[in-house]
Enzyme design. Structure first.
Site, mmCIF file in Angstrom:
data_model
loop_
_atom_site.group_PDB
_atom_site.id
_atom_site.type_symbol
_atom_site.label_atom_id
_atom_site.label_comp_id
_atom_site.label_asym_id
_atom_site.label_seq_id
_atom_site.Cartn_x
_atom_site.Cartn_y
_atom_site.Cartn_z
ATOM 1 N N ASP A 152 0.836 -1.202 0.000
ATOM 2 C CA ASP A 152 0.000 0.000 0.000
ATOM 3 C C ASP A 152 0.874 1.256 0.000
ATOM 4 O O ASP A 152 1.946 1.284 0.603
ATOM 5 C CB ASP A 152 -0.908 -0.025 1.240
ATOM 6 C CG ASP A 152 -1.954 1.072 1.207
ATOM 7 O OD1 ASP A 152 -2.853 0.980 0.368
ATOM 8 O OD2 ASP A 152 -1.857 2.004 2.021
ATOM 9 N N GLU A 168 1.030 -0.506 -5.104
ATOM 10 C CA GLU A 168 0.074 0.575 -5.304
ATOM 11 C C GLU A 168 0.874 1.846 -5.586
ATOM 12 O O GLU A 168 1.266 2.564 -4.678
ATOM 13 C CB GLU A 168 -0.816 0.750 -4.069
ATOM 14 C CG GLU A 168 -1.933 1.757 -4.297
ATOM 15 C CD GLU A 168 -2.600 2.228 -3.022
ATOM 16 O OE1 GLU A 168 -3.818 2.387 -3.014
ATOM 17 O OE2 GLU A 168 -1.884 2.446 -2.021
#
Length: 378
Positions: free
Chosen positions: A11, A66
Site C-alpha cells: 500500500d 500501489e
C-alpha cells in the site's frame, strides 16, 4: 486456500518512493521526476530487498505495488535493475471512470481519452486494471452502479416490469465500463466486494461516525440469487467476461492494438490477442454494417455480446452470423490499410453495447469450426 495463490499488495508505494511523498506532484512521465534528489533511494533499496526476500522464500508469490507515479522499472526484476514487483495497480483508471460518470453527460465522453487512460502504462511492466475499488465501494464515495442508477436501484431492478431509461442505461454502461477496463487496462483484472453485480450500497464498517452500526457492514449476495432482480444480469456478464479470458487468455497477450477511437460514432475498436473488441458508447445510434479493422484474415463470429438476452440486453446481435474479412490497402504498404489494419469485416454495433469476435477456421471436413485463440500468436 480458496483461490490457491499467495501474494503481497504494498500500500502507498508512491509515498515511499519520493521525499515529497507524491503530494501535490503531477507526474508527466519526465524522467527527472523519477530520478532526482527527491527520490528516496533508501526506500527503493528496501523495496528491492523485500522483493528479493519474497522471491527467495515464496517464489510463486505475486507482489503488487500501489503506485500512481509510474516509477520506471518498478515492475521489472531486481536482476534487471528494477524494483522487483510483478504488477503495478493502474490507479488512474477508476479515477477517470468516476470523473466521467459524475461530471460528464454521455455525449461528452471522449473515446480517445478513455482509450489513452486505459493504455497509458509502461511497456513490459504489467498492470492490474480495475474500474472501482475500496475508494468507491467503502463509504466516502459511490460505486459506479450507484452513481449510474442511484435511488432507482431500490425500486427499478425488478425484471418483471420494463426497465426505466435510467436502469437501462446504468446496467448497459456498468457492463461496458468493467469489460473495457478488463480488456484494455492491463495484464490482470481486479474486482471488489460486489462490483461484479452492481451492489446498491457501499460498505461501512462499525465506527464512531455511524454509531458503531453494522447496517452497511455486508454485501447482499442474495440479490444475485433472486431470479426476478436485474442484478443477475450484471453478475452473469462478469462471469462471462472472466470465462472469455479463461478460454482465450487475452489478458496474457502482448498483442494489444487500438485501431479506432471514433469520437463522432462514440466507438472504440481494438484487438487483444486474436480477439476483436467493438465498444459502441453512443446512447442511441445503431451501426449496421460497421466496418472494423483486424489483423488476421478469415471468418469471425461472436465470442461475447453484452446485448445478449442473458445479460439483460435486447438480443440485437446475431451469434450465428459469419463475418468474412476483406483485404485492405496495397500489400506491403501499411499506410494504405484501413485504420492501419491489413484486413476488415463488417458488424452490427448496437448502442451502449460491446461485442467481441473470435476468428474461426473450417476443419478438413468443412463441418464444425475450430476456434483460433491467442495460441496463434505463439
Amino acid at each position: 486456500e480458496e483461490f490457491k495463490f499467495d501474494g503481497f499488495r504494498y500500500d502507498g508505494v508512491t509515498s515511499m518512493l519520493y521525499h515529497h511523498h507524491g503530494i501535490n506532484t503531477a507526474f508527466t512521465g519526465n524522467y527527472n521526476e523519477y530520478f532526482s534528489d527527491q527520490t528516496d533511494v533508501d526506500a527503493i533499496v528496501y523495496l528491492m530487498l523485500a522483493s528479493c526476500l519474497i522471491n527467495n522464500i515464496l517464489p510463486d508469490a505475486t507482489v503488487i505495488a500501489e503506485d500512481v507515479s509510474g516509477m520506471p522499472g518498478l515492475g521489472r526484476p531486481v536482476s534487471e535493475g528494477g524494483i522487483g514487483f510483478d504488477y503495478r495497480l493502474a490507479m488512474g483508471i477508476p479515477d477517470k471512470w468516476i470523473d466521467y460518470v459524475k461530471n460528464k453527460i454521455d455525449e461528452e465522453w471522449s473515446m480517445q481519452e478513455i482509450s489513452w487512460s486505459l493504455t497509458n502504462r509502461r511497456y513490459s511492466e504489467k498492470c492490474i486494471a480495475y474500474a472501482e475499488s475500496h475508494d468507491q465501494a467503502i463509504v466516502g464515495d459511490k460505486t459506479i452502479a450507484f452513481l449510474l442508477m442511484d435511488k432507482e436501484m431500490y425500486s427499478g431492478m425488478s425484471s418483471i416490469v420494463d426497465a426505466s431509461p435510467t436502469i437501462e442505461r446504468g446496467i448497459a454502461l456498468h457492463k461496458m465500463i468493467h469489460f473495457l477496463t478488463m480488456a484494455l487496462g492491463g495484464e490482470g483484472y481486479l474486482n471488489f466486494m460486489g462490483n461484479e453485480f452492481g451492489h446498491p450500497e457501499w460498505i461501512d464498517f462499525p465506527r464512531e461516525g455511524n454509531g458503531w452500526s453494522y447496517d452497511k457492514c455486508r454485501r447482499q449476495w442474495d440479490l444475485v440469487d433472486t431470479d426476478h432482480l436485474r442484478y443477475k444480469f450484471m453478475n452473469e456478464f462478469d462471469r462471462a467476461m472472466n470465462s472469455l479470458d479463461e478460454k482465450y487468455s487475452f489478458l496474457a497477450s502482448t498483442k494489444q492494438i487500438v485501431s479506432s477511437t471514433n469520437e463522432d460514432d462514440k466507438v472504440i475498436v481494438f484487438e487483444r490477442g486474436n480477439l476483436v473488441f467493438v465498444f459502441n458508447f453512443h446512447p442511441e445510434n445503431t451501426y449496421d454494417g460497421y466496418k472494423i479493422g483486424c489483423d488476421l484474415p478469415g471468418k469471425y463470429r461472436v465470442a461475447l455480446d453484452s446485448d445478449a438476452w442473458e445479460f439483460g440486453g435486447h438480443g440485437r446481435v446475431g451469434h450465428d452470423v459469419d463475418h468474412f474479412t476483406s483485404p485492405e490497402g496495397i500489400p506491403g504498404v501499411p499506410e494504405t490499410n484501413f485504420n492501419n489494419r491489413p484486413n476488415s469485416f463488417k458488424v452490427l454495433a448496437p448502442p451502449r453495447a460491446c461485442v467481441v469476435y473470435y476468428r474461426v477456421e473450417e476443419n478438413l471436413e468443412g463441418n464444425d469450426d475450430l476456434e483460433l485463440s491467442s495460441i496463434d500468436e505463439a
